[in-house]
Design an enzyme around this catalytic site. Structure first.
Site, short mmCIF file in Angstrom:
data_model
loop_
_atom_site.label_atom_id
_atom_site.label_comp_id
_atom_site.label_asym_id
_atom_site.label_seq_id
_atom_site.Cartn_x
_atom_site.Cartn_y
_atom_site.Cartn_z
N ASP A 202 36.16 30.95 -13.57
CA ASP A 202 37.29 30.80 -12.65
C ASP A 202 38.63 31.06 -13.33
O ASP A 202 39.62 31.33 -12.66
CB ASP A 202 37.27 29.38 -12.06
CG ASP A 202 38.34 29.17 -11.02
OD1 ASP A 202 38.38 29.95 -10.05
OD2 ASP A 202 39.14 28.24 -11.17
N HIS A 283 42.24 25.42 -6.29
CA HIS A 283 43.41 26.15 -5.80
C HIS A 283 43.80 27.30 -6.72
O HIS A 283 44.78 27.99 -6.44
CB HIS A 283 44.60 25.20 -5.66
CG HIS A 283 44.32 24.04 -4.75
ND1 HIS A 283 44.23 24.17 -3.38
CD2 HIS A 283 44.07 22.73 -5.03
CE1 HIS A 283 43.97 22.98 -2.85
NE2 HIS A 283 43.86 22.10 -3.83
N ARG A 284 43.04 27.51 -7.81
CA ARG A 284 43.40 28.60 -8.71
C ARG A 284 43.26 29.94 -8.02
O ARG A 284 44.04 30.87 -8.29
CB ARG A 284 42.55 28.54 -9.97
CG ARG A 284 42.96 29.60 -10.99
CD ARG A 284 42.19 29.49 -12.30
NE ARG A 284 42.70 28.43 -13.13
CZ ARG A 284 42.01 27.34 -13.47
NH1 ARG A 284 40.78 27.19 -13.01
NH2 ARG A 284 42.53 26.42 -14.24
N ALA A 285 42.29 30.08 -7.13
CA ALA A 285 42.11 31.34 -6.43
C ALA A 285 43.35 31.70 -5.61
O ALA A 285 43.80 32.86 -5.60
CB ALA A 285 40.88 31.28 -5.53
#
Length: 670
Positions: A202, A283-285
């Site tokens: 990720d 929420h990194r995406a």
């Protein structure tokens, strides 16, 4: 300004690549915005992954750096200067240099990557000094890791942390250093060799899945270009010089435009919706998608992001973050019927992770009735399937994605290679974790030796030396590495396994474990027992393909010679330990625990239990019993009894379906 002579290796032009548009776009976006977060390239061999990465450096314009700085600090950006450059006053000498491309091999050690104590300086001058690692050398450049999925996880984590923050913090060997480490992280991998941990996966901003080009004309063009390059590299590079220069100018223009690019508010909602529809965790995406869309808009020469920018870059941002949606195909009534809740009093008494392992034993009178019915069922099953002509080959059930196997470190010193078990090693290869005064190998721990000698320097005669080391100060390194394990599957292939399609589910679970064993470099073997004997279907091997073939072709039918199966497994493990004493075997027995054929004329079940008790005395062998019996109102519990005799854990077939067998293996390996 000093400009040294530059000597570059001959690189295939980046602009001449054909058929890999997504790969080129992902790399160019990182050239525009090095802080984007790294790119992971997944795909087959021979798809120009390495060629594209090396060619990217030729696209980037030469950079100006402080002449004698090991980190190539930018003299025009004092805010990102290292400690040495930040403390300088007045003008500094500069040099023009190509963008560095640093290869990190799979065998790289942590101290080589992050940096370590400069032992030469410590010995000669008696001073602690920092020797920069590969991350320091790659500042303002590119770090390329081929087969990054085979690199130790802790090194990958360090690289990703530095790529995201732009700095490298080193706290080790009595030194504390922080230096700039802004680089483009590019990792390549073949998914067949295993994947990265989801937490590490990720962290990459973009992911590109590359495949061989299928279009015939494009394939022919690739061949012609490669032949032309190999015949005359200089002429080929000159022919593509204009295209290379155009890309370079476009990168420079996009870099200058990037700080002023704006993203409308409604596109933030659009980006979050796309990530939610992909079931991306966290929420990194969302953050990466916005950052990548802004970079793409700058690359396209616009000051404002459009919806098309978001849609175009979303596949590269979400390729490695997309998850399967939850299964909502069953209605609540079906789920309630198929997966009944345990009684309230049982759920309170049992730990949450053990509620579904073993059902409560039935009353004594019901057990006696069950035993009689079980014996009757055994006779019916085996009488109907004793004839070899009735043997059936069942299909392999659908494999599932298993959980990552991680376990406690093995305290014994072992040899070998692999990716599963962390263990101490007596070789000079592995991660340096601590030092010891026991001198058994010629693997000197210089840092620990210096620290041991340092307190006594005032009382020792220097004789012109900055550091005096005596025999008692010498320390050696203690190293750890990962090795593979030997997994032996002992499969009940008797006629009772064919009831209610149990063998289909069992084969699916074994196939999933075999795929994981391939990724972790385990050795595997397979023993099957049916009729009146047991046989080795697959001797210990590293070829998981052979194991899968044996699994597919394994027939089911006949009686249940459980004792013969256990004895054969014991023989295979003993032979393997003689050949490879460093291996750590684990025997997985998939059976319902029933037996109706003996080897020496004794009662079949009693004989199997005596063999199991003898196996229990074997040292350093772990046993797991997977109960393949279909659970209903009546449960015979024969597999549980076998597990007690073996000193093994016993688990039900339902736990195979929910990927729990791998957790079982993890606990046994620990």
């Amino acid at each position: 300004m000093e400009k040294p002579n530059k000597q570059r290796r001959v690189i295939y032009p980046f602009a001449a690549l054909a058929g890999q548009e997504d790969l080129q776009l992902g790399l160019l976006l990182h050239a525009v915005n090095p802080r984007l977060g790294g790119i992971l390239i997944r795909g087959e061999k021979g798809t120009a992954k390495s060629t594209a990465v090396r060619g990217l450096a030729e696209i980037l314009p030469d950079m100006e750096a402080v002449a004698d700085c090991p980190y190539h600090c930018d003299p025009r950006d004092p805010g990102k200067a290292c400690g040495g450059c930040g403390s300088r006053k007045g003008s500094v000498q500069t040099r023009t240099m190509p963008v560095p491309v640093i290869d990190i091999p799979v065998s790289a050690t942590e101290d080589r990557v992050v940096g370590s104590l400069d032992f030469e300086q410590a010995i000669k001058a008696g001073q602690r000094a920092f020797l920069p690692g590969l991350m320091g050398e790659a500042n303002r450049g590119i770090i390329y890791v081929d087969e990054i999925n085979l690199l130790d996880d802790h090194i990958v984590d360090v690289l990703l942390d530095a790529a995201a923050s732009g700095i490298n913090v080193v706290e080790r060997e009595g030194i504390s250093v922080t230096h700039p480490a802004e680089f483009i992280l590019v990792g390549t991998m073949n998914p067949e060799e295993g994947d990265l941990r989801p937490q590490l996966l990720d962290r990459f901003a973009l992911c590109v899945d590359v495949q061989g080009v299928l279009d015939r004309q494009t394939r022919v063009e690739i061949i012609k270009r490669r032949e032309a390059f190999e015949m005359s590299p200089g002429a080929f590079i000159a022919a593509w010089q204009n295209e290379q220069a155009a890309l370079r100018e476009k990168v420079i223009a996009a870099r200058s435009l990037l700080p002023v690019v704006k993203m409308p508010d409604e596109l933030y909602t659009m980006a979050s919706q796309l990530c939610a529809e992909a079931f991306a965790a966290g929420h990194r995406a969302d953050i990466m998608l916005v950052r990548a869309a802004v970079t793409l808009a700058a690359w396209r020469g616009r000051r404002e992001v459009t919806g098309q920018d978001v849609l175009d870059i979303a596949p590269l941002v979400l390729a490695h973050r997309r998850r399967q949606p939850p299964d909502e195909s069953q209605t609540p009534k079906q789920q309630e019927h198929e997966q009944p809740e345990p009684p309230e009093d049982q759920s309170e008494e049992q730990p949450p992770d053990r509620q579904d392992q073993q059902p409560p034993p039935p009353p004594p009178e019901q057990q006696q009735e069950s035993q009689q019915q079980g014996d009757k069922d055994d006779n019916q099953d085996n009488n109907s399937s004793a004839n070899p002509a009735t043997e059936t080959v069942f299909a392999v059930g659908k494999p599932f994605v298993i959980k990552r196997i991680s376990h406690d470190k093995d305290r014994q010193v072992r040899r070998g290679s692999g990716r599963r078990s962390r263990t101490k090693t007596d070789s000079s290869v592995g991660r340096y974790v601590k030092s010891t005064s026991h001198r058994e190998r010629n693997d000197l721990a210089i840092d620990a030796t210096i620290r041991a000698a340092a307190p006594f320097q005032q009382s020792r005669k220097a004789n012109g030396m900055a550091l005096v080391i005596e025999t008692g100060d010498i320390r050696e390194k203690v190293r750890e590495k990962r090795i593979g394990n030997f997994m032996l599957f002992v499969v009940d292939a008797s006629g009772s396994m064919g009831a209610k399609q149990r063998m289909i589910e069992t084969k699916g679970a074994i196939l999933s474990l075999l795929q994981d064993a391939y990724q972790k470099r385990d050795r595997v073997g397979m023993v099957a027992f049916k009729g009146d004997r047991a046989e080795v279907l697959l001797p210990p091997t590293n070829s998981v393909e052979l194991a899968q073939k044996c699994l597919v072709e394994m027939p089911v039918g006949g009686k249940t010679p459980l004792a013969a199966g256990l004895t054969k497994a014991q023989e295979v493990v003993r032979q393997q330990l003689k050949r490879s004493p460093h291996m750590r075997p684990i025997v997985i027995i998939l059976s319902d625990g029933k037996a109706n054929v003996a080897m020496a004329g004794d009662k079949p079940l009693a004989e199997a239990h005596r063999v199991a008790e003898a196996m229990r005395e074997e040292l350093d062998i772990k046993y797991i019993v997977v109960d393949t019996e279909q659970k209903g109102l009546l449960s015979f519990g024969k597999a549980q009894e076998l597990a007690v005799r073996l000193g093994a854990e016993c688990y039900t077939i339902e736990q195979l379906k929910v990927d729990s067998l791998v957790d079982i293996v993890r606990g046994a390996l620990a």
